[in-house]
Motif scaffolding. Structure first.
Motif, PDB file in Angstrom:
ATOM      1  N   UNK A  71     -38.574  62.183 -10.902  1.00  0.00           N
ATOM      2  CA  UNK A  71     -39.385  61.780  -9.785  1.00  0.00           C
ATOM      3  C   UNK A  71     -40.493  60.546 -10.238  1.00  0.00           C
ATOM      4  N   UNK A  72     -41.047  61.018 -11.253  1.00  0.00           N
ATOM      5  CA  UNK A  72     -42.253  60.164 -12.114  1.00  0.00           C
ATOM      6  C   UNK A  72     -41.543  58.810 -12.536  1.00  0.00           C
ATOM      7  N   UNK A  73     -40.599  58.880 -13.057  1.00  0.00           N
ATOM      8  CA  UNK A  73     -39.904  57.722 -13.847  1.00  0.00           C
ATOM      9  C   UNK A  73     -39.433  56.881 -12.588  1.00  0.00           C
ATOM     10  N   UNK A  74     -38.863  57.536 -11.558  1.00  0.00           N
ATOM     11  CA  UNK A  74     -38.373  56.711 -10.365  1.00  0.00           C
ATOM     12  C   UNK A  74     -39.583  55.724  -9.842  1.00  0.00           C
ATOM     13  N   UNK A  75     -40.739  56.319  -9.837  1.00  0.00           N
ATOM     14  CA  UNK A  75     -41.789  55.601  -9.288  1.00  0.00           C
ATOM     15  C   UNK A  75     -42.235  54.673 -10.333  1.00  0.00           C
ATOM     16  N   UNK A  76     -42.203  54.790 -11.565  1.00  0.00           N
ATOM     17  CA  UNK A  76     -42.508  53.706 -12.448  1.00  0.00           C
ATOM     18  C   UNK A  76     -41.294  52.759 -12.439  1.00  0.00           C
ATOM     19  N   UNK A  77     -40.238  52.996 -12.255  1.00  0.00           N
ATOM     20  CA  UNK A  77     -39.266  51.716 -12.411  1.00  0.00           C
ATOM     21  C   UNK A  77     -39.257  50.845 -11.146  1.00  0.00           C
ATOM     22  N   UNK A  78     -39.871  51.514 -10.205  1.00  0.00           N
ATOM     23  CA  UNK A  78     -40.175  50.404  -8.890  1.00  0.00           C
ATOM     24  C   UNK A  78     -41.015  49.521  -9.143  1.00  0.00           C
ATOM     25  N   UNK A  79     -41.726  49.734 -10.375  1.00  0.00           N
ATOM     26  CA  UNK A  79     -42.774  48.358 -10.820  1.00  0.00           C
ATOM     27  C   UNK A  79     -41.840  47.655 -11.920  1.00  0.00           C
ATOM     28  N   UNK A  80     -40.658  47.852 -12.169  1.00  0.00           N
ATOM     29  CA  UNK A  80     -39.947  47.141 -12.867  1.00  0.00           C
ATOM     30  C   UNK A  80     -38.671  46.892 -12.511  1.00  0.00           C
ATOM     31  N   UNK A  81     -38.567  45.910 -11.399  1.00  0.00           N
ATOM     32  CA  UNK A  81     -37.174  45.757 -10.800  1.00  0.00           C
ATOM     33  C   UNK A  81     -36.217  45.066 -11.313  1.00  0.00           C
ATOM     34  N   UNK A  82     -36.672  44.485 -12.431  1.00  0.00           N
ATOM     35  CA  UNK A  82     -35.741  43.870 -13.570  1.00  0.00           C
ATOM     36  C   UNK A  82     -34.836  44.680 -14.566  1.00  0.00           C
ATOM     37  N   UNK A  83     -35.586  46.203 -14.552  1.00  0.00           N
ATOM     38  CA  UNK A  83     -34.966  46.894 -15.540  1.00  0.00           C
ATOM     39  C   UNK A  83     -34.210  47.888 -14.637  1.00  0.00           C
ATOM     40  N   UNK A  84     -33.407  48.624 -15.539  1.00  0.00           N
ATOM     41  CA  UNK A  84     -32.478  49.760 -15.033  1.00  0.00           C
ATOM     42  C   UNK A  84     -32.715  51.126 -14.978  1.00  0.00           C
ATOM     43  N   UNK A  85     -32.798  51.947 -14.009  1.00  0.00           N
ATOM     44  CA  UNK A  85     -33.001  53.441 -14.336  1.00  0.00           C
ATOM     45  C   UNK A  85     -31.500  54.072 -14.054  1.00  0.00           C
ATOM     46  N   UNK A  86     -31.333  54.828 -15.517  1.00  0.00           N
ATOM     47  CA  UNK A  86     -29.908  55.571 -15.320  1.00  0.00           C
ATOM     48  C   UNK A  86     -30.259  56.966 -15.469  1.00  0.00           C
ATOM     49  N   UNK A  87     -29.759  58.102 -14.537  1.00  0.00           N
ATOM     50  CA  UNK A  87     -29.855  59.247 -14.483  1.00  0.00           C
ATOM     51  C   UNK A  87     -28.515  59.854 -14.810  1.00  0.00           C
ATOM     52  N   UNK A  88     -28.639  60.430 -16.085  1.00  0.00           N
ATOM     53  CA  UNK A  88     -27.190  60.881 -16.351  1.00  0.00           C
ATOM     54  C   UNK A  88     -26.976  62.431 -16.272  1.00  0.00           C
TER      55      UNK A  88
END
Length: 266
Positions: A71-88
Motif C-alpha cells: 500500500x505504501x508503494x502504491x501511494x509512492x507510485x501515484x507520484x510517478x505516473x510515468x513509472x510502472x507498479x508491478x505486483x507479483x
C-alpha cells in the motif's frame, strides 16, 4: 479502467524498461524492528536514478514485502505516473486482494506455493488454464495488465495467449545458470524460440529471475521483444557495493549496450 494504465508499454527510448524488485530491501529490514532500510525511500531513490518501475512479490507469510509495503508503494507510485507498479504473486493465494484494491499497472501471476523459497517454475497451462481464465478477466476489467510467469517453452505460448493475458514473463534462471558455460548458446536459443512463439501468439514479453550485470546484455541481444526486465536479488546485492543509484544507472547501461547499433549489427 485504471487511469494510470498507459496505452503503450512503459519504456524509454524504445529500450527494455527496468523494474526494480525491492523484496530484498524488505527482507533486510525485517531482520530487526527499526524500520530500516526504508523500502519506500529506496524505491523512490531507484526511480530517481532512472528505473522505469517497481516490482513487489508479497507472499502470504510476509517474510519480506508486507501488505503495508504494498500500500505504501502504491501511494509512492501515484507520484510517478510515468513509472510502472508491478505486483507479483499467486492469484490463488494473496495476490488478487491487492489487485482489486490498488489496481496496479501490472500484476504478474506466479505459480509459487506458500512455503516456496523463491519462484522456480512457470505455469503448467495444461492443468491451470481454465481456473486462470476468470482471474485474468477480472484483473483486466479493473484496468490491470496481466503477465504470466512462464518457462521458455515455445509450445506453451499459444495456451498462454488463450488465457487472455497480455504478457508473459520468461523465467530466466536456466539462462542465468548457463551463462558463461558451454551450454549458454543452447539454453539461450530456447528463450529466443519461446519469445518468437510468444510474439507470434500475440503476447508481449517480460523477463526476470537471476538476471544481472554480467548476463543481461547478452540476453536482450538474443531474445526479441523484451519490454521489461524485473531484477531484484542481484541488483540489491550490487547496491551494497556501488550504492543503489549507481547500480540502477549501471543496469540501464547494460540495457543500452544491448540496444546499441554495434550490438544490433552483430
Amino acid at each position: 479502467m485504471n487511469p494510470l494504465v498507459a496505452p503503450e508499454p512503459h519504456r524509454h527510448d524504445g529500450r527494455t524498461a527496468l523494474s526494480v524488485n525491492v523484496n530484498k530491501i524488505a527482507l533486510l529490514r525485517n531482520t530487526r524492528h527499526l524500520a530500516i532500510p526504508d523500502v519506500v525511500k529506496l524505491s523512490r531513490q531507484a526511480l530517481e536514478a532512472g528505473a522505469q518501475g517497481i516490482t513487489v512479490h508479497p507472499r502470504p507469510d510476509e517474510r519480506h514485502i508486507r501488505a503495508q509495503d504494498v500500500h505504501d508503494l502504491a501511494a509512492l507510485m501515484k507520484q510517478w505516473p510515468e513509472a510502472e507498479y508491478n505486483i507479483e504473486g499467486n492469484p490463488f493465494h494473496n495476490l488478487m486482494p491487492f489487485v482489486r484494491e490498488l489496481r496496479p499497472h501490472q500484476c504478474t501471476f506466479v505459480p509459487d506455493s506458500s512455503e516456496q523459497f523463491t519462484s522456480d517454475h512457470g505455469w503448467n497451462l495444461l492443468a491451470d488454464l481454465e481456473r486462470l481464465l476468470p482471474l485474468v478477466a477480472e484483473a483486466q476489467a479493473l484496468g490491470v495488465r496481466v503477465s504470466l510467469f512462464m518457462d521458455p517453452l515455445p509450445e506453451a505460448m499459444a495456451r498462454a495467449s488463450a488465457t487472455g493475458a497480455e504478457r508473459i514473463e520468461l523465467y530466466t534462471e536456466a539462462y542465468a545458470s548457463a551463462h558463461g558455460t558451454a551450454q549458454q548458446a543452447e539454453v539461450l536459443a530456447r528463450y529466443t524460440a519461446a519469445a518468437q512463439a510468444a510474439i507470434a501468439a500475440g503476447l508481449q514479453i517480460n523477463a526476470g529471475h537471476d538476471l544481472n550485470r554480467d548476463n543481461l546484455s547478452d540476453f536482450l541481444r538474443a531474445v526479441p521483444g523484451v519490454l521489461e526486465v524485473s531484477i531484484g536479488h542481484a541488483l540489491i546485492a550490487d547496491a551494497l557495493e556501488l550504492g543503489l543509484s549507481e547500480t540502477v544507472r549501471d543496469y540501464q547501461r547494460c540495457i543500452q549496450r544491448a540496444f546499441a547499433p554495434q550490438a544490433a549489427a552483430r
